[in-house]
Design a protein around this motif. Sequence first.
Motif, PDB file in Angstrom:
ATOM      1  N   LEU A  96     -58.718  42.230  36.282  1.00 28.55           N
ATOM      2  CA  LEU A  96     -57.026  42.994  36.148  1.00 28.55           C
ATOM      3  C   LEU A  96     -56.778  43.404  37.562  1.00 28.55           C
ATOM      4  N   GLY A  97     -57.614  44.193  38.330  1.00 27.28           N
ATOM      5  CA  GLY A  97     -57.118  44.612  39.591  1.00 27.28           C
ATOM      6  C   GLY A  97     -56.927  43.272  40.642  1.00 27.28           C
ATOM      7  N   ARG A  98     -57.795  42.392  40.317  1.00 30.35           N
ATOM      8  CA  ARG A  98     -57.448  40.937  41.206  1.00 30.35           C
ATOM      9  C   ARG A  98     -56.355  40.263  40.886  1.00 30.35           C
ATOM     10  N   VAL A  99     -56.072  40.071  39.465  1.00 30.76           N
ATOM     11  CA  VAL A  99     -55.046  39.248  38.921  1.00 30.76           C
ATOM     12  C   VAL A  99     -53.772  40.103  39.242  1.00 30.76           C
ATOM     13  N   PHE A 100     -53.638  41.261  39.156  1.00 30.27           N
ATOM     14  CA  PHE A 100     -52.312  42.078  39.309  1.00 30.27           C
ATOM     15  C   PHE A 100     -51.993  42.163  40.769  1.00 30.27           C
ATOM     16  N   THR A 101     -52.958  42.378  41.691  1.00 25.24           N
ATOM     17  CA  THR A 101     -52.497  42.466  43.109  1.00 25.24           C
ATOM     18  C   THR A 101     -52.303  40.959  43.589  1.00 25.24           C
ATOM     19  N   GLY A 102     -52.925  40.158  43.365  1.00 28.17           N
ATOM     20  CA  GLY A 102     -52.574  38.792  43.735  1.00 28.17           C
ATOM     21  C   GLY A 102     -51.250  38.236  43.079  1.00 28.17           C
ATOM     22  N   PHE A 103     -51.112  38.565  41.918  1.00 26.65           N
ATOM     23  CA  PHE A 103     -49.711  38.169  41.228  1.00 26.65           C
ATOM     24  C   PHE A 103     -48.723  38.861  41.812  1.00 26.65           C
ATOM     25  N   ALA A 104     -48.770  40.229  41.948  1.00 29.43           N
ATOM     26  CA  ALA A 104     -47.698  41.263  42.319  1.00 29.43           C
ATOM     27  C   ALA A 104     -47.075  40.899  43.903  1.00 29.43           C
ATOM     28  N   LEU A 105     -48.270  40.569  44.629  1.00 25.89           N
ATOM     29  CA  LEU A 105     -48.064  40.031  46.119  1.00 25.89           C
ATOM     30  C   LEU A 105     -47.124  38.821  45.870  1.00 25.89           C
ATOM     31  N   GLY A 106     -47.382  37.852  44.962  1.00 24.87           N
ATOM     32  CA  GLY A 106     -47.140  36.436  44.872  1.00 24.87           C
ATOM     33  C   GLY A 106     -45.674  36.467  44.618  1.00 24.87           C
ATOM     34  N   ILE A 107     -45.430  37.479  43.570  1.00 20.74           N
ATOM     35  CA  ILE A 107     -44.070  37.562  43.142  1.00 20.74           C
ATOM     36  C   ILE A 107     -43.133  38.065  44.455  1.00 20.74           C
ATOM     37  N   LEU A 108     -43.617  39.133  45.016  1.00 22.28           N
ATOM     38  CA  LEU A 108     -42.953  39.989  45.873  1.00 22.28           C
ATOM     39  C   LEU A 108     -42.356  38.827  46.871  1.00 22.28           C
ATOM     40  N   VAL A 109     -43.286  37.804  47.167  1.00 15.93           N
ATOM     41  CA  VAL A 109     -42.814  37.069  48.377  1.00 15.93           C
ATOM     42  C   VAL A 109     -42.099  35.745  47.809  1.00 15.93           C
ATOM     43  N   ALA A 110     -42.432  35.367  46.612  1.00 17.96           N
ATOM     44  CA  ALA A 110     -41.862  34.186  46.023  1.00 17.96           C
ATOM     45  C   ALA A 110     -40.216  34.330  45.688  1.00 17.96           C
ATOM     46  N   ILE A 111     -39.771  35.561  45.421  1.00 17.11           N
ATOM     47  CA  ILE A 111     -38.430  35.941  44.962  1.00 17.11           C
ATOM     48  C   ILE A 111     -37.660  36.141  46.211  1.00 17.11           C
ATOM     49  N   PRO A 112     -37.747  36.366  47.279  1.00 18.53           N
ATOM     50  CA  PRO A 112     -36.954  36.473  48.484  1.00 18.53           C
ATOM     51  C   PRO A 112     -36.971  35.187  48.976  1.00 18.53           C
ATOM     52  N   VAL A 113     -37.966  34.244  49.013  1.00 14.34           N
ATOM     53  CA  VAL A 113     -38.341  33.104  49.738  1.00 14.34           C
ATOM     54  C   VAL A 113     -37.387  32.262  48.851  1.00 14.34           C
ATOM     55  N   GLY A 114     -37.497  32.168  47.606  1.00 14.75           N
ATOM     56  CA  GLY A 114     -36.644  31.349  46.728  1.00 14.75           C
ATOM     57  C   GLY A 114     -35.195  31.637  46.859  1.00 14.75           C
ATOM     58  N   PHE A 115     -34.808  32.946  47.079  1.00 15.89           N
ATOM     59  CA  PHE A 115     -33.181  33.166  47.177  1.00 15.89           C
ATOM     60  C   PHE A 115     -32.816  32.471  48.626  1.00 15.89           C
ATOM     61  N   LEU A 116     -33.961  32.788  49.639  1.00 19.03           N
ATOM     62  CA  LEU A 116     -33.672  32.061  50.698  1.00 19.03           C
ATOM     63  C   LEU A 116     -33.363  30.679  50.838  1.00 19.03           C
ATOM     64  N   MET A 117     -34.200  29.884  50.094  1.00 18.47           N
ATOM     65  CA  MET A 117     -34.135  28.370  50.116  1.00 18.47           C
ATOM     66  C   MET A 117     -32.804  27.972  49.491  1.00 18.47           C
ATOM     67  N   GLY A 118     -32.448  28.706  48.209  1.00 17.55           N
ATOM     68  CA  GLY A 118     -31.472  28.353  47.407  1.00 17.55           C
ATOM     69  C   GLY A 118     -29.948  28.679  48.102  1.00 17.55           C
ATOM     70  N   TRP A 119     -29.741  29.797  49.078  1.00 19.68           N
ATOM     71  CA  TRP A 119     -28.718  30.177  49.396  1.00 19.68           C
ATOM     72  C   TRP A 119     -28.232  29.525  50.773  1.00 19.68           C
ATOM     73  N   ALA A 151     -32.518  27.143  55.838  1.00 22.57           N
ATOM     74  CA  ALA A 151     -33.707  27.599  55.232  1.00 22.57           C
ATOM     75  C   ALA A 151     -34.289  26.507  54.088  1.00 22.57           C
ATOM     76  N   ARG A 152     -33.724  26.266  53.267  1.00 20.47           N
ATOM     77  CA  ARG A 152     -34.342  25.091  52.562  1.00 20.47           C
ATOM     78  C   ARG A 152     -34.820  23.811  52.990  1.00 20.47           C
ATOM     79  N   ALA A 153     -34.166  23.475  54.198  1.00 19.82           N
ATOM     80  CA  ALA A 153     -34.735  22.217  54.811  1.00 19.82           C
ATOM     81  C   ALA A 153     -36.095  22.620  55.353  1.00 19.82           C
ATOM     82  N   ILE A 154     -36.109  23.892  56.028  1.00 22.04           N
ATOM     83  CA  ILE A 154     -37.427  24.352  56.618  1.00 22.04           C
ATOM     84  C   ILE A 154     -38.401  24.525  55.761  1.00 22.04           C
ATOM     85  N   ILE A 155     -38.174  25.161  54.530  1.00 18.96           N
ATOM     86  CA  ILE A 155     -39.272  25.812  53.915  1.00 18.96           C
ATOM     87  C   ILE A 155     -39.767  24.674  52.669  1.00 18.96           C
ATOM     88  N   GLU A 156     -38.801  24.173  52.108  1.00 17.62           N
ATOM     89  CA  GLU A 156     -39.134  23.450  51.079  1.00 17.62           C
ATOM     90  C   GLU A 156     -40.162  22.481  51.041  1.00 17.62           C
TER      91      GLU A 156
END
Length: 244
Positions: free
Chosen positions: A54-77, A81-86
Amino acid sequence: MLMINIVAVVFGISMWALVTAYGVVGLPTPLAVARQAVIQAQSGLLWSDALASLGRVFTGFALGILVAIPVGFLMGWYKVARAIIEPYVQFFRTIPPLAIIPLAIVTMGIDETPKIFVIFLASFLSSVVATYQGVISVDRTMINAARVLGANDFTIFRRVIVPASLPYIMVGVRIGLGSSWSTVVAAELIAAQSGLGFRMQQAQLYYDLATIFVSLISIGILGLIMDRIVMAIDSVLTAWQEKL
């Protein structure tokens, strides 16, 4: 609805007991699995393994979400940024996170870091695409209406883009959570000394099917509980959305 869930679970266990009672397949009976679960719980082994995974899953999952959401917004907006990251996102999406394990061992050692990194990668890649899709799917009419009313880019992003993207983001979070749990077993191949995945691998050596089932069921229960928590958060954040 809860009663239907309970009936469905009871029916599944009954079918499992029926199949094993007649020796159709070489699986342990529900009673044998329950006995093994009690033994592991009383010894504390089940709780320590569950907490480790549970500790491993929660840590990896939380870090993944914290990074994915701003990166996804950056790519979409931002198209630049989309051309570079996608290309990088799509490239790594074609590589199973499990295939990264040998590289993670060589570059990060055999402690907790490579295990968490592999889980992080699985949740990040699942969530970033959902967030990006949510941003680009926002109705342009709402954006144009906000501009006509004098809203600047920051206000549009905060009051229009973010709320409209939330349903997509939460779907991505749920998918990322499932990916994290499906990856933890392989992640615990990396010189782990505890964890539900580690316990399954040890049980495999001795053909201890009851222990394997205990770990499998524990992973399913923990994953289900975390998924229900995410769904409860989703129902609060997207209360404005009409749902069936």
